[in-house]
Design a protein around this motif. Structure first.
Motif, PDB file in Angstrom:
ATOM      1  N   LYS A 645       0.851  -1.199   0.000  1.00  0.00           N
ATOM      2  CA  LYS A 645       0.000   0.000   0.000  1.00  0.00           C
ATOM      3  C   LYS A 645       0.881   1.241   0.000  1.00  0.00           C
ATOM      4  O   LYS A 645       2.100   1.174   0.237  1.00  0.00           O
ATOM      5  CB  LYS A 645      -0.914  -0.010   1.216  1.00  0.00           C
ATOM      6  N   ASN A 646       0.237   2.395  -0.263  1.00  0.00           N
ATOM      7  CA  ASN A 646       0.934   3.678  -0.186  1.00  0.00           C
ATOM      8  C   ASN A 646       0.966   4.161   1.250  1.00  0.00           C
ATOM      9  O   ASN A 646       0.097   3.827   2.069  1.00  0.00           O
ATOM     10  CB  ASN A 646       0.249   4.713  -1.067  1.00  0.00           C
ATOM     11  N   SER A 647       1.977   4.936   1.569  1.00  0.00           N
ATOM     12  CA  SER A 647       2.142   5.457   2.922  1.00  0.00           C
ATOM     13  C   SER A 647       0.996   6.384   3.282  1.00  0.00           C
ATOM     14  O   SER A 647       0.548   7.197   2.467  1.00  0.00           O
ATOM     15  CB  SER A 647       3.479   6.191   3.045  1.00  0.00           C
ATOM     16  N   ASP A 648       0.533   6.299   4.541  1.00  0.00           N
ATOM     17  CA  ASP A 648      -0.514   7.186   5.042  1.00  0.00           C
ATOM     18  C   ASP A 648       0.032   8.522   5.523  1.00  0.00           C
ATOM     19  O   ASP A 648      -0.734   9.438   5.832  1.00  0.00           O
ATOM     20  CB  ASP A 648      -1.259   6.507   6.200  1.00  0.00           C
ATOM     21  N   ASP A 649       1.355   8.637   5.624  1.00  0.00           N
ATOM     22  CA  ASP A 649       1.983   9.865   6.129  1.00  0.00           C
ATOM     23  C   ASP A 649       2.122  10.863   4.985  1.00  0.00           C
ATOM     24  O   ASP A 649       2.848  10.617   4.010  1.00  0.00           O
ATOM     25  CB  ASP A 649       3.359   9.535   6.714  1.00  0.00           C
ATOM     26  N   PRO A 650       1.428  12.036   5.029  1.00  0.00           N
ATOM     27  CA  PRO A 650       1.506  13.011   3.923  1.00  0.00           C
ATOM     28  C   PRO A 650       2.901  13.601   3.753  1.00  0.00           C
ATOM     29  O   PRO A 650       3.258  14.054   2.668  1.00  0.00           O
ATOM     30  CB  PRO A 650       0.485  14.081   4.329  1.00  0.00           C
ATOM     31  N   LYS A 651       3.693  13.596   4.817  1.00  0.00           N
ATOM     32  CA  LYS A 651       5.044  14.164   4.723  1.00  0.00           C
ATOM     33  C   LYS A 651       6.022  13.184   4.083  1.00  0.00           C
ATOM     34  O   LYS A 651       7.087  13.583   3.614  1.00  0.00           O
ATOM     35  CB  LYS A 651       5.550  14.557   6.114  1.00  0.00           C
ATOM     36  N   ASN A 652       5.712  11.911   4.127  1.00  0.00           N
ATOM     37  CA  ASN A 652       6.622  10.898   3.574  1.00  0.00           C
ATOM     38  C   ASN A 652       5.833  10.023   2.609  1.00  0.00           C
ATOM     39  O   ASN A 652       5.221   9.026   3.000  1.00  0.00           O
ATOM     40  CB  ASN A 652       7.217  10.036   4.693  1.00  0.00           C
ATOM     41  N   SER A 653       5.843  10.476   1.333  1.00  0.00           N
ATOM     42  CA  SER A 653       5.154   9.666   0.326  1.00  0.00           C
ATOM     43  C   SER A 653       5.958   8.418   0.056  1.00  0.00           C
ATOM     44  O   SER A 653       7.109   8.287   0.459  1.00  0.00           O
ATOM     45  CB  SER A 653       4.973  10.486  -0.964  1.00  0.00           C
ATOM     46  N   GLY A 654       5.407   7.538  -0.642  1.00  0.00           N
ATOM     47  CA  GLY A 654       6.081   6.291  -0.960  1.00  0.00           C
ATOM     48  C   GLY A 654       5.194   5.091  -0.692  1.00  0.00           C
ATOM     49  O   GLY A 654       4.000   5.215  -0.403  1.00  0.00           O
ATOM     50  N   ALA A 655       5.798   3.898  -0.777  1.00  0.00           N
ATOM     51  CA  ALA A 655       5.050   2.645  -0.611  1.00  0.00           C
ATOM     52  C   ALA A 655       5.488   1.933   0.666  1.00  0.00           C
ATOM     53  O   ALA A 655       6.608   2.117   1.151  1.00  0.00           O
ATOM     54  CB  ALA A 655       5.251   1.749  -1.817  1.00  0.00           C
ATOM     55  N   VAL A 656       4.566   1.130   1.191  1.00  0.00           N
ATOM     56  CA  VAL A 656       4.841   0.318   2.389  1.00  0.00           C
ATOM     57  C   VAL A 656       4.445  -1.131   2.096  1.00  0.00           C
ATOM     58  O   VAL A 656       3.303  -1.392   1.682  1.00  0.00           O
ATOM     59  CB  VAL A 656       4.072   0.827   3.617  1.00  0.00           C
ATOM     60  N   ALA A 657       5.383  -2.047   2.306  1.00  0.00           N
ATOM     61  CA  ALA A 657       5.088  -3.491   2.224  1.00  0.00           C
ATOM     62  C   ALA A 657       5.043  -4.039   3.652  1.00  0.00           C
ATOM     63  O   ALA A 657       6.023  -3.942   4.387  1.00  0.00           O
ATOM     64  CB  ALA A 657       6.141  -4.212   1.402  1.00  0.00           C
ATOM     65  N   ASP A 658       3.884  -4.602   4.068  1.00  0.00           N
ATOM     66  CA  ASP A 658       3.693  -5.126   5.441  1.00  0.00           C
ATOM     67  C   ASP A 658       3.617  -6.648   5.361  1.00  0.00           C
ATOM     68  O   ASP A 658       2.694  -7.204   4.759  1.00  0.00           O
ATOM     69  CB  ASP A 658       2.417  -4.552   6.041  1.00  0.00           C
ATOM     70  N   ILE A 659       4.579  -7.307   5.975  1.00  0.00           N
ATOM     71  CA  ILE A 659       4.671  -8.783   5.933  1.00  0.00           C
ATOM     72  C   ILE A 659       4.591  -9.309   7.373  1.00  0.00           C
ATOM     73  O   ILE A 659       5.256  -8.776   8.270  1.00  0.00           O
ATOM     74  CB  ILE A 659       5.987  -9.244   5.282  1.00  0.00           C
ATOM     75  N   PHE A 660       3.785 -10.365   7.560  1.00  0.00           N
ATOM     76  CA  PHE A 660       3.712 -11.037   8.872  1.00  0.00           C
ATOM     77  C   PHE A 660       4.025 -12.524   8.685  1.00  0.00           C
ATOM     78  O   PHE A 660       3.364 -13.221   7.920  1.00  0.00           O
ATOM     79  CB  PHE A 660       2.332 -10.878   9.500  1.00  0.00           C
ATOM     80  N   ILE A 661       5.032 -13.007   9.410  1.00  0.00           N
ATOM     81  CA  ILE A 661       5.437 -14.429   9.368  1.00  0.00           C
ATOM     82  C   ILE A 661       5.107 -15.050  10.722  1.00  0.00           C
ATOM     83  O   ILE A 661       5.709 -14.692  11.734  1.00  0.00           O
ATOM     84  CB  ILE A 661       6.949 -14.585   9.084  1.00  0.00           C
ATOM     85  N   PRO A 662       4.127 -15.976  10.810  1.00  0.00           N
ATOM     86  CA  PRO A 662       3.792 -16.581  12.119  1.00  0.00           C
ATOM     87  C   PRO A 662       4.884 -17.546  12.582  1.00  0.00           C
ATOM     88  O   PRO A 662       5.600 -18.136  11.767  1.00  0.00           O
ATOM     89  CB  PRO A 662       2.485 -17.318  11.843  1.00  0.00           C
ATOM     90  N   TYR A 663       4.967 -17.701  13.902  1.00  0.00           N
ATOM     91  CA  TYR A 663       5.910 -18.678  14.459  1.00  0.00           C
ATOM     92  C   TYR A 663       5.445 -20.096  14.104  1.00  0.00           C
ATOM     93  O   TYR A 663       4.260 -20.393  14.036  1.00  0.00           O
ATOM     94  CB  TYR A 663       5.990 -18.545  15.984  1.00  0.00           C
ATOM     95  N   GLY A 664       6.417 -20.988  13.894  1.00  0.00           N
ATOM     96  CA  GLY A 664       6.099 -22.394  13.635  1.00  0.00           C
ATOM     97  C   GLY A 664       5.523 -22.646  12.265  1.00  0.00           C
ATOM     98  O   GLY A 664       4.847 -23.666  12.055  1.00  0.00           O
ATOM     99  N   TYR A 665       5.770 -21.781  11.357  1.00  0.00           N
ATOM    100  CA  TYR A 665       5.236 -21.964   9.999  1.00  0.00           C
ATOM    101  C   TYR A 665       5.973 -23.110   9.319  1.00  0.00           C
ATOM    102  O   TYR A 665       7.185 -23.286   9.475  1.00  0.00           O
ATOM    103  CB  TYR A 665       5.409 -20.673   9.199  1.00  0.00           C
ATOM    104  N   HIS A 666       5.224 -23.959   8.575  1.00  0.00           N
ATOM    105  CA  HIS A 666       5.848 -25.122   7.935  1.00  0.00           C
ATOM    106  C   HIS A 666       5.163 -25.379   6.601  1.00  0.00           C
ATOM    107  O   HIS A 666       4.088 -24.857   6.309  1.00  0.00           O
ATOM    108  CB  HIS A 666       5.723 -26.350   8.833  1.00  0.00           C
ATOM    109  N   ILE A 667       5.811 -26.223   5.799  1.00  0.00           N
ATOM    110  CA  ILE A 667       5.224 -26.595   4.504  1.00  0.00           C
ATOM    111  C   ILE A 667       4.622 -27.986   4.611  1.00  0.00           C
ATOM    112  O   ILE A 667       4.976 -28.770   5.495  1.00  0.00           O
ATOM    113  CB  ILE A 667       6.279 -26.552   3.373  1.00  0.00           C
TER     114      ILE A 667
END
Length: 667
Positions: A645-667
């Motif tokens: 998504k795009n940054s919500d801060d009007p002073k700092n434009s740009g993009a933000v990538a938000d990643i969450f990795i849960p503990y104990g993740y497996h295939i």
């Protein structure tokens, strides 16, 4: 005191045996509250303590029946303390209460049975044998309402009384009835001693059946260590008498010495001096005259005033025998004639006296009287023998009838049990068959379900593997295409470090192509190498930094390959490359309660996936990354999350990538 004579001397001991049995019989009442049971169990052991508890409880009991149940125990405490007269007087109150009931209930009848049993103990102590037997029979009749340990105890009391009266046939019959009942209830271990002892005594004293006597004495011996002093003494004394009648004097001596050891502390004078009398006779039979004289003296000092009684008659006979063995004929004659007025002497003891007379006449040469004494003894022995034979025949007949009745009852019960067993087995068979069918059906159903699920999972796994393999095959060429395209467009004077970083990047890309998940440490190293290669292209205005939470173990956290690299690549290519001025990129990795959060920020032109221009690629990297996450999340209840998504801060434009990795993740 032998040949039935010793039984006569210990006739008083049998009173104690009966009383002991009676005490035992009254220590097991049921159907009363727990407090009553506790006091009841302790009456025979601690009568005075139990009496104190009962005196405190009686005023608080208002209901009549419970009151008299406690009162019955109160009476019993006096019997246990040998206060027989007091117990007899107190017992009248129970009879008065019970007789008020026009139609007595079962509980009243049980209370009345206990009262008759207490009276039986009193009459036994006073030697009113007929009254005692009547009381015990009434108690047994009333106790038959509930066949339990009390019923068995009263049966033993009735048997004891018949035995004391010389009716050994009925005595044995009631002992055997008590034994059968205790066996049926499974409490012979608890009730066995008085039954086995009574049978052993009756068979040797009344029927001279020493084989059965030995059998039952041996059975009673198993419980000997747990019995009271009184019971142990009576057992040893009667066992000695049994061997005396068999003329096994050495073995008889062993048991009389055991009895003597029990009373060696001087507390029971009558028992102690009875042992002395028995030992005097035994040592006389064994030819040990000094020992015979020693114990005779000790016994006679105690019984000297009992002239005209059985014990005096017996001791005079033993003394005459000692005198004859020593050759003192005059002294022997004096003792043989010292108590001619003695009445009701047992035939066996008269036989002992006749043997002494015979020996005396032989000593003085009066063969005519010696022969006359021999004939008297022969006639007496024949009478005794005939009586024993008839008694044994009667006992065998009674036992046969009892055994036949028991056998018929057992056959009937066995037949009924067999029929019931057949019905039960039939029912069990059909129930078991239905259960087996149901279990089989459920097992087959679950097996098919499990096979179906396993097959489905197998297909899903194969599809996922194929799709992942296809995605990895597309990721690696895409990366190499982008890197090589950039390096080819660069100036030709490259330094060696860039070439090294390029080779490292290509090698890592190839390694990751075969791995679904890699460590966070490997991913960060790959990203750093990639950024170093892009640094020249972006210029000196480009600055980046990595902020990593110290609590995170980067080697333990697993995530899909290029999970960070692809958002970073998009930030550099689409957000920062064509931007003028300062170019900033930040990677922030922090630990959360259920996993790790990764935030990738830039101050570029923003995230516009729909826009098309010459600087933008095909978007393959993000598509592949989203597909990879989608496939892997199918096997994990706690999924990986990725948002751009795009940054919500009007002073700092740009993009933000938000990643969450849960503990104990497996295939």
């Amino acid at each position: 005191m032998k040949n039935q004579g010793s039984r006569i001397i210990i006739i008083g001991i049998l009173v104690g045996l009966c009383v002991t049995s009676c005490y035992h019989s009254n220590t097991h009442e049921g159907n009363v509250d727990s407090l009553l049971n506790q006091i009841e169990d302790s009456v025979g052991v601690n009568p005075y303590t139990s009496r104190s508890k009962l005196l405190k409880l009686l005023p608080s009991v208002t209901d009549s029946l419970p009151y008299y149940k406690f009162y019955s125990l109160y009476v019993r405490s006096f019997l246990a303390a040998n206060s027989f007269d007091t117990a007899f007087l107190l017992n009248k109150k129970i009879f008065q209460f019970c007789r008020k009931e026009v139609k007595p209930t079962d509980e009243i009848k049980k209370l009345l049975a206990a009262a008759y049993n207490s009276n039986g103990i009193y009459y036994t102590e006073k030697c009113y044998l007929d009254s005692a037997l009547y009381s015990y029979k009434k108690a047994l009749q009333l106790a038959s309402l509930a066949i339990d340990s009390r019923y068995i105890d009263i049966s033993i009391n009735v048997a004891d009384m018949f035995t004391r009266k010389g009716d050994y046939i009925n005595g044995i019959g009631y002992y055997r009835k008590a034994l059968f009942t205790s066996d049926s209830l499974g409490i012979t271990r608890k009730m066995g001693f008085p039954i086995y002892f009574g049978l052993g005594q009756a068979y040797y004293a009344g029927l001279r059946n020493f084989t059965l006597s030995e059998k039952y004495f041996d059975l009673a011996w198993r419980f000997y260590p747990q019995r009271t002093f009184h019971e142990q003494f009576v057992y040893c004394n009667n066992r000695g008498n049994s061997y005396y009648y068999q003329q096994k004097y050495d073995r008889a001596l062993q048991w009389f010495l055991k009895a003597k050891a029990l009373v060696a502390f001087g507390k029971y004078a009558s028992y102690e001096n009875l042992c002395y009398a028995n030992l005097s006779d035994i040592y006389l039979k064994l030819g040990k005259l000094d020992s015979a004289q020693y114990y005779w003296n000790k016994s006679f000092q105690f019984f000297a005033s009992a002239k005209g009684t059985t014990i005096y008659y017996y001791l005079a006979t033993v003394k005459a025998g000692i005198a004859l063995k020593k050759g003192n004929v005059a002294e022997a004659h004096s003792w043989l004639t010292s108590d001619k007025a003695a009445l009701q002497i047992e035939p066996e003891i008269i036989g002992l006296r006749n043997q002494c007379w015979q020996e005396y006449y032989l000593k003085i040469g009066d063969y005519k009287n010696a022969y006359h004494s021999l004939l008297q003894n022969m006639h007496l022995n024949d009478s005794i023998r005939n009586e024993k034979v008839m008694s044994r025949i009667a006992e065998i007949d009674t036992r046969y009838r009892q055994d036949t009745a028991v056998m018929k009852r057992e056959i009937l019960l066995t037949r009924q049990n067999s029929q019931i067993s057949v019905l039960k087995m039939t029912n069990y068979f059909w129930i078991l068959l239905v259960v087996v069918i149901v279990i089989g059906a459920v097992a087959i159903y679950h097996s098919l379900q499990r096979k179906r699920v396993m097959q489905q999972l197998k297909f899903q796994d194969q599809a996922a593997q194929l799709r992942l393999q296809n995605i990895r095959n597309r990721i690696s060429p895409h990366l190499m295409f982008n890197v090589l395209n950039q390096k080819i467009s660069d100036e030709k004077d490259r330094d060696n470090q860039q070439l090294f970083d390029l080779v490292k990047l290509l090698r890592k890309s190839l390694e990751f192509a075969d791995q679904t998940l890699i460590s966070l440490q490997d991913e960060l190293e790959f990203v750093k190498t990639y950024i170093d290669l892009e640094q020249v292209k972006l210029g000196d205005e480009f600055k980046w930094h990595l902020e990593l939470d110290d609590s995170i173990d980067t080697n333990a956290i697993k995530l899909p390959a290029m999970m960070i690299q692809i958002p970073v690549e998009n930030a550099l290519k689409h957000g920062l490359r064509n931007k003028t001025g300062d170019k900033k990129l930040s990677i922030n990795i922090s630990g959360q309660s259920h996993g790790v959060q990764i935030l990738i920020r830039d101050n570029g032109t923003g995230f516009f996936p729909a826009a098309q221009n010459s600087t933008k690629g095909t978007g393959t990297g993000l598509k592949v990354l989203y597909q990879t996450i989608q496939l892997l999340n199918l096997k994990n209840s706690n999924p990986i999350r990725l948002s751009m998504k795009n940054s919500d801060d009007p002073k700092n434009s740009g993009a933000v990538a938000d990643i969450f990795i849960p503990y104990g993740y497996h295939i």
